[in-house]
Scaffold this motif. Structure first.
Motif, mmCIF file in Angstrom:
data_model
loop_
_atom_site.group_PDB
_atom_site.id
_atom_site.type_symbol
_atom_site.label_atom_id
_atom_site.label_comp_id
_atom_site.label_asym_id
_atom_site.label_seq_id
_atom_site.Cartn_x
_atom_site.Cartn_y
_atom_site.Cartn_z
ATOM 1 N N ILE A 298 1.148 -1.117 0.229
ATOM 2 C CA ILE A 298 -0.069 0.196 0.087
ATOM 3 C C ILE A 298 1.190 1.686 0.265
ATOM 4 O O ILE A 298 1.115 1.569 1.019
ATOM 5 C CB ILE A 298 -0.360 -0.248 1.021
ATOM 6 N N LEU A 299 1.110 1.964 -0.906
ATOM 7 C CA LEU A 299 1.776 2.862 -1.348
ATOM 8 C C LEU A 299 1.422 4.279 -0.702
ATOM 9 O O LEU A 299 0.195 4.234 -0.887
ATOM 10 C CB LEU A 299 2.685 3.367 -2.680
ATOM 11 N N THR A 300 1.759 5.373 -0.181
ATOM 12 C CA THR A 300 1.177 6.719 0.478
ATOM 13 C C THR A 300 1.469 7.727 -0.372
ATOM 14 O O THR A 300 1.376 8.752 0.490
ATOM 15 C CB THR A 300 1.081 6.059 2.363
ATOM 16 N N ASP A 301 2.885 7.800 -0.980
ATOM 17 C CA ASP A 301 3.130 8.624 -1.234
ATOM 18 C C ASP A 301 2.120 9.530 -2.253
ATOM 19 O O ASP A 301 1.316 8.899 -2.719
ATOM 20 C CB ASP A 301 3.835 8.138 -2.817
ATOM 21 N N GLU A 302 2.184 11.194 -2.382
ATOM 22 C CA GLU A 302 1.237 11.711 -3.103
ATOM 23 C C GLU A 302 1.608 12.404 -4.090
ATOM 24 O O GLU A 302 0.356 12.734 -4.512
ATOM 25 C CB GLU A 302 1.534 13.556 -1.714
ATOM 26 N N ASN A 326 -4.091 8.070 -0.440
ATOM 27 C CA ASN A 326 -3.847 9.234 -0.579
ATOM 28 C C ASN A 326 -4.240 10.200 -0.811
ATOM 29 O O ASN A 326 -5.789 9.394 -0.545
ATOM 30 C CB ASN A 326 -2.730 9.460 -1.657
ATOM 31 N N ALA A 327 -4.589 10.928 -0.887
ATOM 32 C CA ALA A 327 -5.410 11.912 -0.860
ATOM 33 C C ALA A 327 -6.256 11.836 -2.039
ATOM 34 O O ALA A 327 -7.570 12.440 -2.009
ATOM 35 C CB ALA A 327 -4.801 13.536 -0.135
ATOM 36 N N ARG A 328 -5.615 11.533 -3.457
ATOM 37 C CA ARG A 328 -6.614 11.592 -4.486
ATOM 38 C C ARG A 328 -6.778 10.439 -4.407
ATOM 39 O O ARG A 328 -8.875 10.379 -4.278
ATOM 40 C CB ARG A 328 -5.140 11.358 -5.526
ATOM 41 N N THR A 329 -6.647 9.227 -3.567
ATOM 42 C CA THR A 329 -7.775 7.881 -3.636
ATOM 43 C C THR A 329 -8.971 8.348 -2.588
ATOM 44 O O THR A 329 -9.360 7.917 -2.926
ATOM 45 C CB THR A 329 -7.179 6.899 -3.468
ATOM 46 N N ILE A 334 -15.141 9.599 -1.662
ATOM 47 C CA ILE A 334 -15.688 10.119 -1.156
ATOM 48 C C ILE A 334 -16.660 10.645 -2.343
ATOM 49 O O ILE A 334 -17.570 10.968 -1.607
ATOM 50 C CB ILE A 334 -15.153 11.628 0.045
ATOM 51 N N ASP A 335 -15.994 11.174 -3.591
ATOM 52 C CA ASP A 335 -17.020 11.472 -4.309
ATOM 53 C C ASP A 335 -18.260 10.367 -4.795
ATOM 54 O O ASP A 335 -18.616 10.447 -5.501
ATOM 55 C CB ASP A 335 -16.445 12.110 -5.527
#
Length: 386
Positions: A298-302, A326-329, A334-335
């Protein structure tokens, strides 16, 4: 009498496109060695021998070599079909094999099959073989009041050839609950919904030991002598933190059964690692465990990454699954919910409960709510192969 309890071998299974056949060969050789070292009288297999109703030839050959090695050591094999097996195919050669100490019950006939074995002291044990049942097919034959597993299993048990002077072991492949409580499951199983597949453990009260198959996580139900052996290998990352074992069962006098869990050592462990790409590919992290383990990373790079899968496979050749957190996923998750749902902060389980009530004019039962809660907790791994 001593015997090993196995279930859910799923021979021929593939996990995230990786063949498990060689891993299964290694673990079965390990189990055969255990059986010989413990001088057991029998090995029982509670269903799902194969992963498909038409298994590949290599899987059939592997099962053949497994029970052949046990028979050569004078160890009896008793096996039933599971919901993944073809009962009719499993029945092939059963009369001939029984002469060699291999007893297979792929389908349910007019009565439940029973096999009597004697221990070194000449004391008798009746093994009752209850394969996976399909209630709709048995409704007329067994005069079932309802086409449920509970009614089907109860009716099948009533056909048992029962000797009060013997000890009794049941092999069954079913979704069993104890006092209404749901057993622990993993994502590599087919999750039953609605309670039609559930069987109450109280049906098995008169048996000295109940060897269950169907669930992949080892566990006891109510008493120590009613248990799921679990799969001998991990077939889902939801099982990564749970060690695998084989129950060694010793039957004493009537009603006395002791269980010792013998640990299994897989060819490749299954585990998860989490962090930034630079961190998880660093020497410190790579060599903290075996880099040839089956991995979910599980990669957490932004920042956007170029071909992270190739970079990971250079150090982890058995990378099975790559996910991102990350913030995008998180924004994408949420979308997927409408603004009204976000405003009301309703969970997927609550949304389903509302949908159920609107469609059926009544609230879900406690059983149904537990099932939906469990499914929703596992949505992250919804693409896990069954």
């Amino acid at each position: 009498m001593k015997f090993l309890h196995l279930s859910d071998l799923h021979l021929g299974k593939r996990v995230h496109a990786f063949s498990m056949l060689e891993d299964q060969r290694v673990i079965l050789e390990q189990i055969a060695q255990m059986a010989r070292a413990q001088c057991v009288d029998a090995v029982v297999i509670a269903g799902d021998i194969y992963d498909k109703s038409i298994p590949p030839g290599e899987a059939v050959g592997l099962f053949d070599s497994f029970f052949t090695s046990l028979c050569a050591a004078g160890i009896s094999v008793l096996a039933i079909s599971g919901n993944h097996d073809s009962g009719e195919r499993l029945n092939f050669g059963q009369t001939l094999l029984a002469r060699q100490g291999v007893y297979l019950a792929g389908t349910f006939g007019e009565t439940m099959e029973s096999v009597e074995l004697c221990d070194a002291d000449g004391c008798r044990v009746q093994f009752h073989l209850l394969p996976w049942l399909r209630p709709m097919e048995l409704r007329e034959r067994l005069w079932l009041a309802e086409s449920t597993q509970q009614y089907a299993v109860q009716a099948a048990l009533e056909t048992a050839d029962w000797d009060d002077s013997a000890r009794h072991v049941l092999l069954a492949h079913a979704f069993v609950t104890a006092g209404g409580a749901l057993p622990e499951q993993s994502e590599s199983e087919i999750i039953p919904v609605g309670g039609l597949d559930a069987v109450d453990a109280a049906l098995f009260d008169r048996f000295d030991y109940v060897a269950l198959g169907h669930l992949h996580r080892a566990q006891r139900l109510g008493r120590d002598s009613v248990r799921y052996a679990g799969s001998p290998l991990k077939y889902s990352f939801s099982e990564a933190k749970y060690p695998k074992s084989v129950p060694l069962v010793t039957l004493g006098a009537r009603g006395e059964a002791t269980v010792e869990l013998l640990p299994l050592r897989p060819r490749h462990e299954m585990r998860e690692i989490r962090g930034k790409l630079a961190d998880v590919t660093s020497e410190l992290v790579v060599h903290a465990g075996d880099p040839e383990d089956y991995l979910r990373v599980i990669l957490t790079d932004e920042d956007e990454l170029y071909d992270p899968q190739s970079a990971l496979k250079e150090v982890y050749p058995n990378l099975m699954r790559l996910d991102f957190d990350n913030a995008r996923t998180r924004a994408a998750d949420i979308d997927g919910l409408c603004e009204e749902d976000i405003a009301q902060k309703r969970t997927p389980a609550q949304l389903f409960a509302q949908f159920f009530a609107e469609q059926n004019g009544k609230e879900m039962s406690e059983w149904q709510q537990q099932v939906i809660d469990r499914i929703c907790r596992r949505m992250e791994d919804a693409d896990e192969a069954n």
